[in-house]
Design a protein around this motif. Structure first.
Motif, PDB file in Angstrom:
ATOM      1  N   THR A  89       0.832  -1.203   0.000  1.00 13.34           N
ATOM      2  CA  THR A  89       0.000   0.000   0.000  1.00 13.34           C
ATOM      3  C   THR A  89       0.867   1.254   0.000  1.00 13.34           C
ATOM      4  OG1 THR A  89      -1.776  -1.148   1.169  1.00 13.34           O
ATOM      5  CG2 THR A  89      -1.795   1.256   1.247  1.00 13.34           C
ATOM      6  N   SER A  90       1.981   1.215   0.740  1.00 12.09           N
ATOM      7  CA  SER A  90       2.899   2.348   0.774  1.00 12.09           C
ATOM      8  C   SER A  90       3.498   2.597  -0.609  1.00 12.09           C
ATOM      9  CB  SER A  90       4.010   2.092   1.791  1.00 12.09           C
ATOM     10  OG  SER A  90       4.924   3.166   1.826  1.00 12.09           O
ATOM     11  N   LEU A  91       3.864   1.526  -1.306  1.00  9.33           N
ATOM     12  CA  LEU A  91       4.401   1.677  -2.669  1.00  9.33           C
ATOM     13  C   LEU A  91       3.345   2.233  -3.616  1.00  9.33           C
ATOM     14  CD1 LEU A  91       6.528  -1.573  -3.163  1.00  9.33           C
ATOM     15  CD2 LEU A  91       7.325   0.724  -2.589  1.00  9.33           C
ATOM     16  N   TYR A  92       2.118   1.762  -3.460  1.00 12.33           N
ATOM     17  CA  TYR A  92       1.027   2.231  -4.326  1.00 12.33           C
ATOM     18  C   TYR A  92       0.785   3.729  -4.132  1.00 12.33           C
ATOM     19  CZ  TYR A  92      -3.453   2.282  -6.779  1.00 12.33           C
ATOM     20  OH  TYR A  92      -4.465   2.547  -7.654  1.00 12.33           O
ATOM     21  N   SER A  93       0.766   4.167  -2.880  1.00 10.53           N
ATOM     22  CA  SER A  93       0.544   5.587  -2.621  1.00 10.53           C
ATOM     23  C   SER A  93       1.737   6.417  -3.082  1.00 10.53           C
ATOM     24  CB  SER A  93       0.269   5.822  -1.133  1.00 10.53           C
ATOM     25  OG  SER A  93       1.364   5.404  -0.344  1.00 10.53           O
ATOM     26  N   LEU A  94       2.956   5.847  -2.985  1.00 11.28           N
ATOM     27  CA  LEU A  94       4.133   6.553  -3.485  1.00 11.28           C
ATOM     28  C   LEU A  94       4.040   6.755  -4.995  1.00 11.28           C
ATOM     29  CD1 LEU A  94       6.941   7.742  -2.930  1.00 11.28           C
ATOM     30  CD2 LEU A  94       7.880   5.438  -3.246  1.00 11.28           C
ATOM     31  N   TYR A  95       3.476   5.786  -5.693  1.00  8.77           N
ATOM     32  CA  TYR A  95       3.276   5.913  -7.144  1.00  8.77           C
ATOM     33  C   TYR A  95       2.415   7.135  -7.441  1.00  8.77           C
ATOM     34  CZ  TYR A  95       2.446   4.296 -11.946  1.00  8.77           C
ATOM     35  OH  TYR A  95       2.394   4.200 -13.318  1.00  8.77           O
ATOM     36  N   ASP A  96       1.297   7.274  -6.737  1.00 10.83           N
ATOM     37  CA  ASP A  96       0.409   8.409  -6.965  1.00 10.83           C
ATOM     38  C   ASP A  96       1.058   9.729  -6.564  1.00 10.83           C
ATOM     39  OD1 ASP A  96      -1.617   6.915  -8.052  1.00 10.83           O
ATOM     40  OD2 ASP A  96      -2.743   6.711  -6.193  1.00 10.83           O
ATOM     41  N   VAL A  97       1.804   9.708  -5.459  1.00  6.33           N
ATOM     42  CA  VAL A  97       2.462  10.933  -5.000  1.00  6.33           C
ATOM     43  C   VAL A  97       3.498  11.409  -6.018  1.00  6.33           C
ATOM     44  CG1 VAL A  97       4.108  11.804  -3.292  1.00  6.33           C
ATOM     45  CG2 VAL A  97       2.060  10.625  -2.531  1.00  6.33           C
ATOM     46  N   THR A  98       4.272  10.486  -6.562  1.00  7.05           N
ATOM     47  CA  THR A  98       5.300  10.852  -7.548  1.00  7.05           C
ATOM     48  C   THR A  98       4.666  11.461  -8.794  1.00  7.05           C
ATOM     49  OG1 THR A  98       6.700   9.039  -6.740  1.00  7.05           O
ATOM     50  CG2 THR A  98       7.258   9.990  -8.875  1.00  7.05           C
ATOM     51  N   ARG A  99       3.581  10.857  -9.252  1.00  2.00           N
ATOM     52  CA  ARG A  99       2.865  11.431 -10.395  1.00  2.00           C
ATOM     53  C   ARG A  99       2.338  12.827 -10.059  1.00  2.00           C
ATOM     54  NH1 ARG A  99      -1.849   8.323 -12.188  1.00  2.00           N
ATOM     55  NH2 ARG A  99      -1.661   9.567 -14.081  1.00  2.00           N
ATOM     56  N   GLY A 100       1.870  13.005  -8.827  1.00  3.11           N
ATOM     57  CA  GLY A 100       1.355  14.304  -8.420  1.00  3.11           C
ATOM     58  C   GLY A 100       2.432  15.381  -8.418  1.00  3.11           C
ATOM     59  N   ILE A 101       3.642  15.021  -7.973  1.00  5.69           N
ATOM     60  CA  ILE A 101       4.745  15.988  -7.973  1.00  5.69           C
ATOM     61  C   ILE A 101       5.115  16.367  -9.406  1.00  5.69           C
ATOM     62  CG2 ILE A 101       7.188  16.293  -7.387  1.00  5.69           C
ATOM     63  CD1 ILE A 101       6.698  14.548  -4.923  1.00  5.69           C
ATOM     64  N   LEU A 102       5.146  15.392 -10.302  1.00  2.58           N
ATOM     65  CA  LEU A 102       5.433  15.688 -11.705  1.00  2.58           C
ATOM     66  C   LEU A 102       4.374  16.613 -12.304  1.00  2.58           C
ATOM     67  CD1 LEU A 102       6.545  12.159 -12.971  1.00  2.58           C
ATOM     68  CD2 LEU A 102       7.956  14.229 -12.964  1.00  2.58           C
ATOM     69  N   HIS A 103       3.123  16.321 -12.009  1.00  2.76           N
ATOM     70  CA  HIS A 103       2.026  17.149 -12.539  1.00  2.76           C
ATOM     71  C   HIS A 103       2.085  18.556 -11.953  1.00  2.76           C
ATOM     72  CE1 HIS A 103      -2.158  18.663 -12.810  1.00  2.76           C
ATOM     73  NE2 HIS A 103      -2.128  18.058 -13.989  1.00  2.76           N
TER      74      HIS A 103
END
Length: 220
Positions: A72-86
């Motif tokens: 779950t931590s990895l999954y949320s990190l995926y979304d967070v990284t995309r959010g920083i890029l956006h």
């Protein structure tokens, strides 16, 4: 004034260039020269903070932690990284010559070559096993009895090493201290237990410790 989420630099903007490295599980590594712009330094701090505060970069021992929590931590990190890029947009992914890296390149490699493989394979496997857990069975004990638990732990450890290598590069670009390998103080020792006195040392029942009578009757 320091922007919200940006690391203080004590009057400096951080290094003008670093040698960036990112380990790709079971493949190799991406390495190159990174000349970060200001927006990339800010994004580096934001992603470094996210990495430092997640279980994803902490070693998961055999009898510690929960595999579901780590995924779950990895999954949320995926979304967070995309959010920083956006959030930062093209400013963190400028065109660079071959052999050079940017925050955008490192972030996308992390998403597609580090996080996506472990999530697409192991999330459905673990979910299928969890769906078979009998009612009343402790979920942690059930998870640790899974025949594939050790292999998933190995995959998570390899992923952790990749994220750790990324975190070190981001730390250098953001010019901040180590927030991952922090010294952990030992908890204070509990106070010693009070041992009751032996029976011979206790005053007789119905008598005071000075051998005088109890109650309101004055001694004669």
């Amino acid at each position: 004034m320091t922007q919200s989420g940006e690391a203080p630099r004590r009057g400096r903007k951080g290094p003008s260039q670093v040698t960036a490295k990112l380990t790709i599980p079971f493949v190799g590594e991406v390495a190159g020269l990174w000349e970060p712009a200001d927006a990339e330094r800010t994004a580096a701090w934001e992603l470094y903070f996210q990495l430092a505060s997640r279980v994803a970069v902490v070693p998961l021992e055999r009898d510690e932690g929960v595999l579901r929590e780590a995924l779950t931590s990895l999954y949320s990190l995926y979304d967070v990284t995309r959010g920083i890029l956006h959030k930062h947009g093209p400013a963190v992914a400028p065109p660079v010559p071959q052999g050079r890296l940017t925050f955008g390149v490192l972030a996308m490699v992390t998403l597609n070559r580090v996080l996506r493989p472990v999530l697409t394979v192991w999330h459905p496997r673990l979910a299928a096993y969890e769906a078979l857990r009998p009612d009343g069975t402790d979920p942690v004990s059930y998870e640790r009895a899974w025949s594939e638990a050790d292999e998933l732990r190995r995959q998570l450890d390899v992923t952790r090493q990749a994220l750790h290598s990324l975190a070190r590069t981001l730390q250098q670009v953001a010019e901040v201290g180590d927030l991952i390998d922090l010294p952990v103080p030992r908890p204070p020792l509990p106070p010693p237990a009070r041992t009751p006195p032996p029976p011979s040392a206790r005053p007789p029942l119905g008598r005071r410790s000075d051998d005088g009578p109890i109650g309101d009757t004055p001694p004669r």
